[in-house]
Design an enzyme around this catalytic site. Structure first.
Site, PDB file in Angstrom:
ATOM      1  N   HIS A 143     -15.549  68.988  40.571  1.00  0.00           N
ATOM      2  CA  HIS A 143     -15.757  69.225  42.204  1.00  0.00           C
ATOM      3  C   HIS A 143     -15.085  67.127  41.971  1.00  0.00           C
ATOM      4  O   HIS A 143     -15.840  66.285  41.207  1.00  0.00           O
ATOM      5  CB  HIS A 143     -17.070  69.179  42.196  1.00  0.00           C
ATOM      6  CG  HIS A 143     -16.774  70.751  42.644  1.00  0.00           C
ATOM      7  ND1 HIS A 143     -16.988  71.106  43.945  1.00  0.00           N
ATOM      8  CD2 HIS A 143     -18.449  71.902  42.096  1.00  0.00           C
ATOM      9  CE1 HIS A 143     -16.759  72.483  43.451  1.00  0.00           C
ATOM     10  NE2 HIS A 143     -17.493  73.075  42.219  1.00  0.00           N
ATOM     11  N   ALA A 151     -24.418  73.029  18.088  1.00  0.00           N
ATOM     12  CA  ALA A 151     -24.893  74.268  19.071  1.00  0.00           C
ATOM     13  C   ALA A 151     -24.966  73.397  20.143  1.00  0.00           C
ATOM     14  O   ALA A 151     -25.504  72.242  20.143  1.00  0.00           O
ATOM     15  CB  ALA A 151     -26.118  75.603  18.212  1.00  0.00           C
ATOM     16  N   LYS A 187     -18.412  64.167  11.772  1.00  0.00           N
ATOM     17  CA  LYS A 187     -18.586  63.958  10.685  1.00  0.00           C
ATOM     18  C   LYS A 187     -16.450  64.198  10.462  1.00  0.00           C
ATOM     19  O   LYS A 187     -16.865  65.051  11.253  1.00  0.00           O
ATOM     20  CB  LYS A 187     -19.108  64.976   9.834  1.00  0.00           C
ATOM     21  CG  LYS A 187     -18.883  65.287   8.399  1.00  0.00           C
ATOM     22  CD  LYS A 187     -19.990  65.780   7.631  1.00  0.00           C
ATOM     23  CE  LYS A 187     -19.117  65.673   6.352  1.00  0.00           C
ATOM     24  NZ  LYS A 187     -19.883  66.744   4.815  1.00  0.00           N
TER      25      LYS A 187
END
Length: 224
Positions: free
Chosen positions: A152, A199, A222
């Site tokens: 937006h 995650a 890494k």
């Protein structure tokens, strides 16, 4: 015997893994029966070979193309109203209770989605494709993944944010990527080939090949 039959079916469908010898025959029978029901349901709904779970809702099927051995699990919604086609390669899987959204607002017709061969996304995921979403080959993703290929505008303080329109750059993922669960991809980001996304990451940037990225916002952790 059942393991041998299952192994042959998997090879024919493009799967390359070996069936675990300790899996009981009862579970194999249940799996094969479920897949048979899914392919019958898919043929009834699309007149093509695809594995469909219960309560799959595909809008504008004429704009949906897919390769062999694709699976759409139960309660998935796919909106194919877009400028470009919704395209799946071979052996693509969409996890249960996921949504593919292209045109969420009448002020802008969505662009579309392309997913390469042997790529899969886990359950309860959201693929917002209004600005365009490209996922390469051999991309494996966990549960609760979300893509938001639109942002937006909010620079004009004299107007309501909802009245300032949106901008879309699109999202791109390369080949051979592992995405952990609960990752969020924001508009304009891209991830290179042979990479891992940790995650819970929020991805909002351009990342090269051969890296592990993670964090909020995501950064290179890494180099592989």
């Amino acid at each position: 015997m059942l393991k041998g039959i299952l192994q042959k079916l998997l090879i024919r469908s493009g799967k390359e893994y070996i069936v675990d010898a300790t899996i009981p025959d009862r579970l194999i029978f249940s799996f094969v029966f479920k897949r048979l029901v899914m392919v019958i349901r898919g043929f009834i709904k699309t007149r093509r070979k695809i594995f469909l779970g219960k309560k799959v809702n595909i809008l504008n099927t004429k704009n949906f193309t897919f390769g062999k051995s694709c699976t759409i699990e139960r309660n998935v919604k796919i909106d194919c109203y877009s400028k470009d086609k919704i395209t799946f390669g071979d052996v693509v899987k969409i996890g249960a209770y996921s949504t593919i959204s292209t045109t969420s607002h009448m002020s802008k017709y969505g662009k579309g989605l392309s997913i390469g061969n042997n790529s899969a996304i886990g359950e309860y995921s959201y693929l917002g494709c209004s600005g365009g979403l490209e996922i390469g080959n051999d991309v494996i993703m966990g549960q609760y993944i979300s893509f938001h290929s639109e942002n937006h505008n909010f620079s004009d303080s004299s107007k309501l944010i909802r009245e300032q329109g949106v901008i879309s750059k699109g999202i791109k993922l390369g080949d051979n990527i592992w995405v952990g669960s609960k990752v969020t991809f924001l508009d304009g980001c891209s991830v290179g080939n042979n990479s891992v996304v940790a995650a819970g990451a929020v991805v909002n940037g351009i990342f090269p090949d051969n890296v592990i990225i993670g964090g909020v916002p995501a950064k290179v952790i890494k180099t592989l």
